[in-house]
Design a protein around this motif. Structure first.
Motif, PDB file in Angstrom:
ATOM      1  N   UNK A 115     -17.543  52.046 145.238  1.00 36.07           N
ATOM      2  CA  UNK A 115     -16.207  51.823 145.305  1.00 36.07           C
ATOM      3  C   UNK A 115     -15.379  53.059 144.183  1.00 36.07           C
ATOM      4  N   UNK A 116     -14.599  53.353 144.611  1.00 41.17           N
ATOM      5  CA  UNK A 116     -14.024  54.969 144.183  1.00 41.17           C
ATOM      6  C   UNK A 116     -13.080  54.194 142.896  1.00 41.17           C
ATOM      7  N   UNK A 117     -12.992  54.347 141.495  1.00 40.03           N
ATOM      8  CA  UNK A 117     -12.667  53.980 140.682  1.00 40.03           C
ATOM      9  C   UNK A 117     -11.851  55.212 139.879  1.00 40.03           C
ATOM     10  N   UNK A 118     -10.659  55.613 138.974  1.00 39.52           N
ATOM     11  CA  UNK A 118     -10.066  56.527 138.638  1.00 39.52           C
ATOM     12  C   UNK A 118      -9.471  56.239 137.144  1.00 39.52           C
ATOM     13  N   UNK A 156      -4.964  61.156 143.135  1.00 43.04           N
ATOM     14  CA  UNK A 156      -3.808  60.896 141.834  1.00 43.04           C
ATOM     15  C   UNK A 156      -2.462  59.908 142.412  1.00 43.04           C
ATOM     16  N   UNK A 157      -2.369  59.513 143.691  1.00 46.75           N
ATOM     17  CA  UNK A 157      -1.636  58.637 143.730  1.00 46.75           C
ATOM     18  C   UNK A 157      -2.079  57.235 143.090  1.00 46.75           C
ATOM     19  N   UNK A 158      -3.168  56.764 142.827  1.00 42.92           N
ATOM     20  CA  UNK A 158      -3.847  55.848 142.599  1.00 42.92           C
ATOM     21  C   UNK A 158      -3.888  55.622 140.853  1.00 42.92           C
ATOM     22  N   UNK A 159      -4.426  56.917 140.324  1.00 44.76           N
ATOM     23  CA  UNK A 159      -3.914  56.631 138.709  1.00 44.76           C
ATOM     24  C   UNK A 159      -2.468  56.819 138.570  1.00 44.76           C
ATOM     25  N   UNK A 160      -1.500  57.636 138.819  1.00 41.47           N
ATOM     26  CA  UNK A 160      -0.352  57.635 138.699  1.00 41.47           C
ATOM     27  C   UNK A 160      -0.139  55.416 138.700  1.00 41.47           C
ATOM     28  N   UNK A 172       3.084  62.528 135.615  1.00 42.69           N
ATOM     29  CA  UNK A 172       3.159  63.223 136.426  1.00 42.69           C
ATOM     30  C   UNK A 172       2.222  64.176 136.364  1.00 42.69           C
ATOM     31  N   UNK A 173       1.805  65.221 137.030  1.00 43.01           N
ATOM     32  CA  UNK A 173       0.492  66.687 136.082  1.00 43.01           C
ATOM     33  C   UNK A 173      -0.589  66.016 136.294  1.00 43.01           C
ATOM     34  N   UNK A 174      -0.469  65.385 137.537  1.00 44.04           N
ATOM     35  CA  UNK A 174      -2.013  64.626 137.799  1.00 44.04           C
ATOM     36  C   UNK A 174      -3.065  65.109 138.653  1.00 44.04           C
ATOM     37  N   UNK A 175      -3.810  65.444 138.295  1.00 46.54           N
ATOM     38  CA  UNK A 175      -5.457  66.373 138.630  1.00 46.54           C
ATOM     39  C   UNK A 175      -6.752  65.892 138.268  1.00 46.54           C
ATOM     40  N   UNK A 176      -7.455  66.406 139.370  1.00 47.49           N
ATOM     41  CA  UNK A 176      -9.041  65.257 139.220  1.00 47.49           C
ATOM     42  C   UNK A 176      -9.833  66.549 138.352  1.00 47.49           C
TER      43      UNK A 176
END
Length: 251
Positions: A115-118, A156-160, A172-176
């Protein structure tokens, strides 16, 4: 060689924290599942025995999340025990020796669930403070906002979304940044970074957090933070060390 793992997910380690391997399983212990984790090395689930019986020090999926042998051992044993039936037809499955493919009556391959998790840093607009959170289910220390990625959602959308739902802040300015396997829950932790102009919550929250707080670099040493070795602590420490991000990476 065998890496014995008890029913609580603990295994013996040496003074350097390396998992201890044995020629045979502990006497009077009852092995239930075995998976091949490396050439000549099997992880064995043991009942009726505790890891402390073999060594004064032990590890588990949290302390050794980044250890390639230990993380694989715990993750594959857990997957083998959780997945016993084919979700398509309900037939019992048989796992291969390596524990990475199971098949039921249809013969269709079934792989361990991942399962991907941010999880990540929320930085103030001026870059001088970081937003920390204390979870209701895991109180006693501050960590970072985290959550699972929904179907059809980018990381990125998941973390926001998670930050907004849990803290009421818009980022904003979300990045891996980086990742860490997390076999304790079968997740792959995807480390993120972001910025917000919202000092205070701007939306209702879901109640998962006991509290949030802003902290400066000078305040961090006086706080109880996520354990060393976790991706949460690595991200916090990198931020504290004034690492900056350019083109989606920290340097």
């Amino acid at each position: 060689m065998h890496l014995p793992i008890d029913t609580a997910g603990r295994f013996p380690v040496d003074t350097a924290g390396e998992p201890l391997l044995y020629d045979v399983v502990p006497p009077a212990a009852a092995p239930t599942h075995t998976v091949r984790i490396a050439p000549g090395v099997d992880a064995v689930r043991i009942t009726g025995w505790n890891a402390e019986d073999l060594a004064p020090r032990t590890g588990d999926a949290r302390t050794h999340a980044d250890h390639p042998l230990a993380a694989r051992a715990v993750g594959l044993l857990d997957a083998r025990e959780r997945t016993r039936f084919d979700p398509a037809d309900g037939s019992a499955v048989t796992w291969g020796e390596a524990g990475i493919v199971a098949r039921g009556a249809s013969g269709t391959p079934i792989f361990p669930r991942l399962d991907p998790c941010v999880i990540g840093v929320v930085e103030s607009e001026d870059g001088e403070r970081i937003l920390l959170a204390e979870h209701r289910r895991r109180p006693g220390f501050f960590t970072l906002v985290a959550g699972y990625v929904d179907v059809g959602e980018s990381i990125e959308a998941a973390f926001a979304r998670e930050v907004l739902e849990e803290t009421g802040r818009r980022v904003g300015d979300v990045a891996y940044v980086e990742s860490q396997p997390w076999p304790a829950s079968g997740a792959l932790m995807l480390g993120m970074t972001s910025r917000t102009a919202d000092v205070d919550a701007q939306a209702p929250t879901g109640g998962e957090l006991a509290r949030t707080r802003w902290a400066s670099r000078e305040e961090l040493p006086g706080l109880d933070l996520a354990a060393h070795g976790t991706i949460a602590r690595r991200l916090i420490d990198r931020w504290a060390g004034h690492d900056t991000r350019k083109a989606g990476t920290w340097r």
